[in-house]
Write an enzyme that holds these catalytic residues in place. Structure first.
Site, short mmCIF file in Angstrom:
data_model
loop_
_atom_site.label_atom_id
_atom_site.label_comp_id
_atom_site.label_asym_id
_atom_site.label_seq_id
_atom_site.Cartn_x
_atom_site.Cartn_y
_atom_site.Cartn_z
CB ALA A 118 -19.32 -37.72 28.88
CB ILE A 146 -13.62 -22.83 45.69
CG1 ILE A 146 -13.34 -23.87 47.05
CG2 ILE A 146 -13.06 -21.22 46.45
CD1 ILE A 146 -11.97 -23.52 48.00
CD GLU A 176 -10.55 -42.09 44.10
OE1 GLU A 176 -11.42 -43.03 43.66
OE2 GLU A 176 -11.13 -40.77 44.55
CB VAL A 230 -9.08 -25.53 39.76
CG1 VAL A 230 -7.95 -25.13 40.96
CG2 VAL A 230 -8.04 -25.68 38.96
CE LYS A 240 -8.05 -30.90 42.11
NZ LYS A 240 -7.68 -31.34 43.67
NE ARG A 299 -16.54 -46.57 33.29
CZ ARG A 299 -15.21 -46.39 33.99
NH1 ARG A 299 -14.08 -47.19 33.99
NH2 ARG A 299 -14.89 -45.54 35.67
CB ALA A 312 -29.43 -19.22 32.52
NE ARG A 372 -29.98 -47.57 29.62
CZ ARG A 372 -30.71 -47.37 28.08
NH1 ARG A 372 -30.43 -48.19 27.06
NH2 ARG A 372 -31.54 -46.59 28.16
CG ASP A 401 -6.24 -33.47 42.53
OD1 ASP A 401 -6.07 -33.02 43.70
OD2 ASP A 401 -6.75 -33.82 41.33
#
Lengths: 430, 430
Positions: B10, B138, B192, B134, B207, B46, B34, B48, B203
């Site tokens: 998503a 790392i 941004e 976070v 964290k 949102r 895995a 396509r 932000d």
């Protein structure tokens, strides 16, 4: 799961004592995180009478560690005896064959026998854990095997031996000679009475071979590690390196590319701008470069009672919680056999230090050998005789094939101009 | 287990695109680690039509991300939409309630709703994973939750926002002003268009609150984080700090002791001898201090397509392998409620910078306020008017209670001697 997770401890040296202390000190916290109590049921060591500063009377005392592997009242054996072979290996094989979890700090054993033990573990379904074997308390095994699992890792390297790092950084900060600082290190407990394993790079090589396997998905190949220790580093090397903008560190480096698996432990010049130049004292640090994550650095205390016990118990908490993945990140059969990559093809800059006779023709002879081998010299310093009457000639080469430098040194082998062995250190331009 | 581990993505921004690229690039390696293929089955975003540089036609396209939570053909939902509330939270709640694994990079959502989501996950038996939330690539969540699990951790702190670190280190290396470097950072994609979340420390605070919960075994308490960003740091602060032997960094710091839980994000002066002083550019680093392991440092790329995708896929590999431990290291009910520790009692040294009027009495007024508040001054510099005609007064206090410094600043509030707001930075003496 509220039944205790029961363990037997084989070996009650520094780390064994540390595990007992840790399980006492952080009991409640560990039980919250593991979801169950971690309880020592039995202990085994050579000397029952030695005072380790902990109350051992609570536990079964077992004289023969080998019998621990057949106990049915334990969920894991913790091996802190050490040594690649002997009782540690006997115990490891039997414990894992029986399907019982095995947690160890034994880097020599994992380096030599890790593949066989991982196969036994896989067959029986037992957990084999060895976080404490590399970089002490730093969770680098987990960090690389799981945290970086999504990456193709091209290179892993670092400061893997605290004894060597302590010696080199003390030589630097105090301007003292190797033998002098080694003696102090022994007195302070940073180096063993017989320090060869550490100062000759063997310990670092064990750890590098383990990291290489995890990072590159290759079968451990300890014999293929090229090893040079710090025994021949002198105070002048440290000083000259500093003047050039570097620190001297014993670096274990692994790389895997189309040319095979490259593994080497060697004294290196690390640029001041590199994080490893700032890892001092007995700390360890490991750097890995993944194709999506970029460069990762893990740093912390690489040895000692507390840090090593922390790693052992972290493994126990994982097993207690049922986290029992493959010891080397994938089934043993999936680990690729690798061929060692020859160092000769590698290109890089070298630091060379010659102790030379103070007479005509020495510089001409040495520079001619460099020329004839195809080595171009970036910089050179000769400072005149030192207080001990030695004349040192220090050079940094331009980038060239390592075999060219080896060739130049071969040409100078036996030369009357040079006293003793030249010192070669690789410059870590990464 | 050879059935593919099927996922729905998503969000197809930078990180979403990165996850697709990573799963393509490292397909075989990931399958080996895995134990099974990790296969994208469906994607949702949102727009396509936007070109993300990857072939999305292989996957089901879903317009409404919320429907992903009810798909029965997936083993995990990966949420890379972002935002504490809205579609990300709706998706998280529904996915976990249904018992489906949920992997996210959403630090805001975890900071605000992590406890509730962890409880839902616990009740339904689903995995909730957030390594990517976070410090980017790392593996610090895993490193602290599992690698340091045997320790009582007293303190966790670090550089948690790459935008701020890039700006501060560029101001330093290039001697430029904040607004100037911010504009460049935006042009380069390090900040941004609306950079507030980053430069005002929000932000980093998200964290920090997550790290504090993991380290201290306390319920996440984001509202209790005291937050100051770097908006008011000027070039002169950087220069003066350097002259004093420090670098300016935005540090998130958490401590838990008998006084409660302390959490603060604040610009700090970091001594050159501390590893964090050498963490430059957009890198992140986290330091934790455990009572047996000592100090651990994790450093690497804290943001960006590759590193964040690496962390997301590392979580997917864990879930694919059946590693589904409690999201916060222990059952939610075991997490302790904490009371915030008041900053006033804390003792430390402070850096203060006043922009002052150039006239008699200014120094007398300011030093009198310090005296009356009980603040002793370690050092002080006034250099005369700068090229912009500003006069700056810089002080470093001796160790004193933080409330004394706050008191001194309160006494000077409204003073005609001072232009604008004084800058206070804490000195990281740890």
């Amino acid at each position: 799961m509220t039944t205790p997770f029961r363990i037997a401890l084989a070996g009650l040296g520094t780390v064994g004592g540390g595990v007992v202390k840790l399980l006492d000190a952080n009991r409640a916290l560990i039980e919250r995180r593991a979801g169950r109590e971690i309880r020592i049921v039995a202990v085994s060591a050579r000397d029952r009478t030695r005072d380790r500063g902990v109350d051992l009377s609570r536990f079964d005392w077992v004289d023969d560690a080998a019998t621990l592997s057949s106990r049915t009242d334990i969920d894991a054996v913790v091996e802190l005896i050490g040594g690649a072979d002997g009782p540690a290996l006997t115990l490891a094989r039997a414990t894992l064959a029986r399907g019982c979890a095995f947690v160890t700090a034994n880097k020599a054993m994992i380096a030599h026998h890790g593949l066989e033990l991982a196969q036994t573990a896989e067959t029986s379904g037992a957990a084999l854990k060895y976080e404490a074997a590399v970089a002490g308390g730093i969770p680098v095994i987990k960090g690389l095997r799981e945290g970086a699992a999504a990456n193709e890792i091209a290179r892993v390297y670092g400061i893997l031996n605290g004894t060597c790092n302590y010696i080199l950084t003390t030589m630097e900060s105090e301007g003292r000679d190797f033998a002098d600082v080694l003696a102090d290190a022994q007195a302070l407990g940073f180096a063993e009475t017989d320090p060869s394993f550490d100062i000759d790079g063997i310990d670092a090589a064990h750890k590098l071979s383990i990291l290489a396997s995890l990072c590159f998905g290759t079968a451990i190949d300890f014999p293929a590690v090229t090893v040079s220790g710090i025994r021949n580093v002198i105070a002048a090397d440290i000083t000259e390196a500093a003047a050039l903008g570097y620190r001297v560190r014993l670096i274990g480096l692994g790389e895997a590319d189309g040319h095979g698996l490259f593994q080497r432990v060697h004294p290196c010049l690390v640029p001041l701008g590199h994080p490893l130049a700032h890892v001092a004292g007995s700390l360890n640090a490991v750097v890995a470069e993944g194709n999506f994550v970029g460069r990762l650095l893990f740093e912390g205390r690489g040895a000692g009672e507390g840090p090593t016990a922390s790693a052992v118990v972290a493994d126990l908490i994982d097993v207690a919680r049922g986290e029992t993945g493959p010891a080397f990140a994938m089934p043993v059969s999936a680990l690729a056999k690798s061929s060692p990559a020859p160092a000769g093809d590698r290109r890089g800059r070298a630091y060379l230090r010659f102790t030379v006779a103070d007479r005509p023709g020495v510089l001409a002879e040495i520079t001619a050998a460099m020329r004839d081998a195809g080595v171009s010299i970036e910089s050179m310093v000769q400072r005149g005789a030192d207080t001990a009457g030695r004349v040192l000639l220090v050079m940094v080469t331009h980038v060239c094939p390592e075999r060219a430098v080896t060739d130049a040194l071969d040409r100078l082998d036996g030369s009357q101009s040079i006293t003793g062995r030249p010192m070669l250190m690789h410059i870590l331009d990464i």
